[in-house]
Design a protein around this motif. Sequence first.
Motif, PDB file in Angstrom:
ATOM      1  N   SER A 198       0.831  -1.210   0.000  1.00  0.00           N
ATOM      2  CA  SER A 198       0.000   0.000   0.000  1.00  0.00           C
ATOM      3  C   SER A 198       0.862   1.254   0.000  1.00  0.00           C
ATOM      4  O   SER A 198       0.515   2.246  -0.652  1.00  0.00           O
ATOM      5  CB  SER A 198      -0.910   0.027   1.219  1.00  0.00           C
ATOM      6  OG  SER A 198      -1.817  -1.040   1.152  1.00  0.00           O
ATOM      7  N   GLN A 240      -7.013   0.708  -0.460  1.00  0.00           N
ATOM      8  CA  GLN A 240      -7.297  -0.502   0.301  1.00  0.00           C
ATOM      9  C   GLN A 240      -8.535  -0.339   1.173  1.00  0.00           C
ATOM     10  O   GLN A 240      -9.352  -1.239   1.284  1.00  0.00           O
ATOM     11  CB  GLN A 240      -6.078  -0.851   1.157  1.00  0.00           C
ATOM     12  CG  GLN A 240      -6.239  -2.149   1.918  1.00  0.00           C
ATOM     13  CD  GLN A 240      -4.925  -2.593   2.557  1.00  0.00           C
ATOM     14  OE1 GLN A 240      -3.884  -1.951   2.417  1.00  0.00           O
ATOM     15  NE2 GLN A 240      -4.972  -3.696   3.260  1.00  0.00           N
ATOM     16  N   ASP A 249      -5.747  -1.558  -4.887  1.00  0.00           N
ATOM     17  CA  ASP A 249      -5.071  -2.061  -3.695  1.00  0.00           C
ATOM     18  C   ASP A 249      -5.977  -3.087  -3.021  1.00  0.00           C
ATOM     19  O   ASP A 249      -6.955  -2.731  -2.371  1.00  0.00           O
ATOM     20  CB  ASP A 249      -4.730  -0.898  -2.749  1.00  0.00           C
ATOM     21  CG  ASP A 249      -3.698  -1.294  -1.702  1.00  0.00           C
ATOM     22  OD1 ASP A 249      -3.391  -2.495  -1.595  1.00  0.00           O
ATOM     23  OD2 ASP A 249      -3.210  -0.390  -0.999  1.00  0.00           O
ATOM     24  N   GLU A 250      -5.651  -4.334  -3.198  1.00  0.00           N
ATOM     25  CA  GLU A 250      -6.445  -5.457  -2.692  1.00  0.00           C
ATOM     26  C   GLU A 250      -7.913  -5.357  -3.102  1.00  0.00           C
ATOM     27  O   GLU A 250      -8.802  -5.273  -2.258  1.00  0.00           O
ATOM     28  CB  GLU A 250      -6.325  -5.562  -1.166  1.00  0.00           C
ATOM     29  CG  GLU A 250      -4.879  -5.779  -0.772  1.00  0.00           C
ATOM     30  CD  GLU A 250      -4.711  -6.159   0.687  1.00  0.00           C
ATOM     31  OE1 GLU A 250      -5.691  -6.597   1.297  1.00  0.00           O
ATOM     32  OE2 GLU A 250      -3.588  -6.040   1.170  1.00  0.00           O
TER      33      GLU A 250
HETATM   34 MG   LIG Z   1      -1.976  -2.701   2.109  1.00  0.00          MG
END
Ligand SMILES: [Mg+2]
Lengths: 256, 309
Positions: free
Chosen positions: B46, B86, B162-163
């Motif tokens: 991140s 995220q 992000d994810e």
């Molecule tokens: Mg992360």
Amino acid sequence: MVGYALWRFVLLRDVVAFRRMWWLFLSGFVEPVFYLFSIGIGLGALVQTVTTDQGMVVSYAAFVAPAMLAASAMNGAIADTTYNFFFKLRFAKTYDTMLATPARPWDIAVGEILWSLIRGGTYSAIFFLVALVMGFVESWWAVLAIPAALLIGAAFAAMGMWATTYMTSWKDFEFINLVIQPMFLFSATFFPLSVYPEALQWLVRLMPLYHGVEIQRGLLLGDVHWGLLVSAAYLAGLAGLGLWGASRRISQLLLT
Amino acid sequence: MTDTVLLTARDLTKRFGDFTAVDGIDVEVHKGESFGFLGPNGAGKSSTMRMIGGVSPVTSGELSIFGLDPATHGPQIRARLGNCPQKDLLDEELSVQENLWVYGRFFGLSRKEVRERATELLEFAQLSERRGDKVEPLSGGMKRRLVIARSLINNPELLLLDEPTTGLDPQARHVLWDRLFRLKRQGVTLIITTHYMDEAEQLCDRLVVMDKGRIAAEGSPRDLIVRYSTREVVEVRFDTDDHSAHADSLGGIGERMEVLPDRILLYADDGDAAGSAVHSRELAPLSVLVRRSTLEDVFLHLTGRTLVD
Ligand SMILES: [Mg+2]
Ligand SMILES: Nc1ncnc2c1ncn2[C@@H]1O[C@H](COP(=O)(O)OP(=O)(O)OP(=O)(O)O)[C@@H](O)[C@H]1O
């Protein structure tokens, strides 16, 4: 051009969000109106007339009304840029999302200050109408009262926002009250400056609200003098300083 | 596909005080590519994504996106990016569609344009029925989809995810993968972080394995498996609390062994042969499973640790 005046959309966001909470509008202006009625009129029955620092003799309520107009501008401005701003900055993370777009910290500061001015300006306008109807407006200079209220609002909104960026919990807002309360009481709001000893007078002259009160009193009573321009410059300076400081701090806090 | 470099990082470093979150990484991402950062919690994924997204200043090293430096051209870069962070940061004082409308205006889209785009994207995110609802009561997966939809409002050339699928159920995850494939076919460059090996294998043309702020390996999912693992893996479980006690008894089977708390992994190019070898030793294991090797095995080999979901 990328990112031109994106503060417009910070403002848009607030307008859209506020459409659901329009009734909150009411709360902001009732306080100064209550003061005007209770102190201005109640105390006015005992005191009758006051001599202003410019040597004008006026009724007590007419003396207090311009000060309450200045205070309503102050209250309206800091309501948004302190509590609401803090919530959005620290909890709702509203600005983290905005900063992922082409917006800059400056856009956030400008947008939020303008929003607080829309709210604060509305309170001032309503208060002004109340004062007008009750006969406390004595001069045509009073057409400048709303622009002056916006200037007062801008100074408090910007400085309040800057101060808020240093707060880490709700408890810290006590500090704001600690500054606002005495300022509200001592800024030649309820008594002329001349009642204070010389040293204290200088302290009062440093208070932004004092300058706001001076301007509004001059305009509403038609007692306009060059000193008011100095007061206006002082408030404009604070607005600029607060805006600069707040933008810088938003950037330090969020762009990590 | 023209081979233009969209992103270059050289010795890119991010420090928070004394702590180094990203420790001098070199990365190059090409136009049209789908690039992954794979790594466990705290690897620095991140932190890297935030620097790329222009919301986190670079501590040292070089970073260039679309040939521009985020320190001086942040707004120009962000205008062409889609950013799916995220955390699902949505504006809870706005409705689902207002979240898209307001966000889109910051990219210079007109009122009419954001409304059209939002309608398309809500369809894409399967949230059309919820468009006028408040955000707060949406399920976690719906919020995730809304954040992804929002990141697409400006038709980004480069999409940072992000994810993206954390918190999605398996079905929603597959739908999202499908949508991301479609974007990729339209020429959008994707940069994805994930802890999920299957996701990386599905989505990424090329990836780096990150660990403790550094890049441990780089390549296509296939490359990495060939380089750092074997073709197949045999998973052996015993009825025990301590699998290391059984390690010796399996010695010599396959090319390499990893002993985990709950199982032993035997790396072999011919999994069936290795499996038969285990059975022939009559050790009475609870189970013997032969499977294809995955990026999980690569990660285990590179770092000595499993990736926890
Ligand atoms: Mg992360
Ligand atoms: N703003 C910050 N201040 C201090 N430390 C930070 C900050 N942001 C991240 N870190 C630290 O940097 C390291 C890397 O964090 P990062 O969020 O980049 O990891 P990650 O690979 O994304 O992990 P995850 O898979 O859990 O999301 C962590 O140890 C984290 O605590």
